[in-house]
Design a protein around this motif. Structure first.
Motif, short mmCIF file in Angstrom:
data_model
loop_
_atom_site.label_atom_id
_atom_site.label_comp_id
_atom_site.label_asym_id
_atom_site.label_seq_id
_atom_site.Cartn_x
_atom_site.Cartn_y
_atom_site.Cartn_z
N TYR A 20 43.65 44.79 40.02
CA TYR A 20 43.47 46.18 39.57
C TYR A 20 42.99 47.08 40.70
O TYR A 20 43.58 48.11 40.96
N GLY A 21 41.95 46.76 41.41
CA GLY A 21 41.42 47.62 42.47
C GLY A 21 41.02 48.97 41.92
O GLY A 21 40.34 49.05 40.91
N THR A 22 41.50 50.04 42.54
CA THR A 22 41.27 51.38 42.00
C THR A 22 42.48 51.79 41.17
O THR A 22 43.59 51.29 41.38
N LYS A 23 42.29 52.70 40.25
CA LYS A 23 43.39 53.14 39.39
C LYS A 23 44.52 53.74 40.22
O LYS A 23 45.69 53.44 40.00
N LYS A 24 44.18 54.56 41.20
CA LYS A 24 45.19 55.22 42.04
C LYS A 24 46.03 54.19 42.79
O LYS A 24 47.26 54.25 42.79
#
Length: 89
Positions: A20-24
Motif C-alpha cells: 500500500y505505501g502512500t495512497k498517491k
C-alpha cells in the motif's frame, strides 16, 4: 512500465501484489499495472481497511518477507505468473 511475456499477447496471466505505501503512490502504481493487457488481478498488501480502486483486491496476510504470507499468496492466485512489486513506498 513495460512487461514482456513471450506468449499470447492478449492473455491475462499475471497477478500483481503491491504494497500500500502512500495512497498517491499506490494509485499511480495500480493505474500503471491496470492498463497492461497481461495483468489478471491486482492485490494490495494492506492490513487496514482502505478505500481501494474498484479493480483491486485487498490482501491482509502480512509481509512478503514472511513464509506464511507467501504460502497464502500461492494458494490465492489463479494466474500463471506472480509479480511482486517491492519498491519501498
Amino acid at each position: 512500465m513495460n512487461i514482456l511475456i513471450a506468449q499470447d499477447p492478449m492473455s491475462k496471466n499475471i497477478t500483481c501484489f503491491i504494497p500500500y505505501g502512500t495512497k498517491k503512490d499506490m494509485e499511480f502504481t495500480v493505474n500503471e499495472f491496470a492498463g497492461n493487457v497481461h495483468i489478471e488481478d491486482i492485490y494490495i498488501l494492506n492490513s487496514k481497511k482502505e478505500n481501494l480502486p474498484s479493480h483491486c483486491k485487498q490482501f491482509e496476510n502480512g509481509s512478503l518477507q514472511q513464509t506464511k504470507t507467501l504460502q497464502s499468496v500461492a494458494k490465492q492466485i489463479q494466474s500463471e505468473y506472480i509479480l511482486f512489486y517491492l519498491k519501498q513506498q
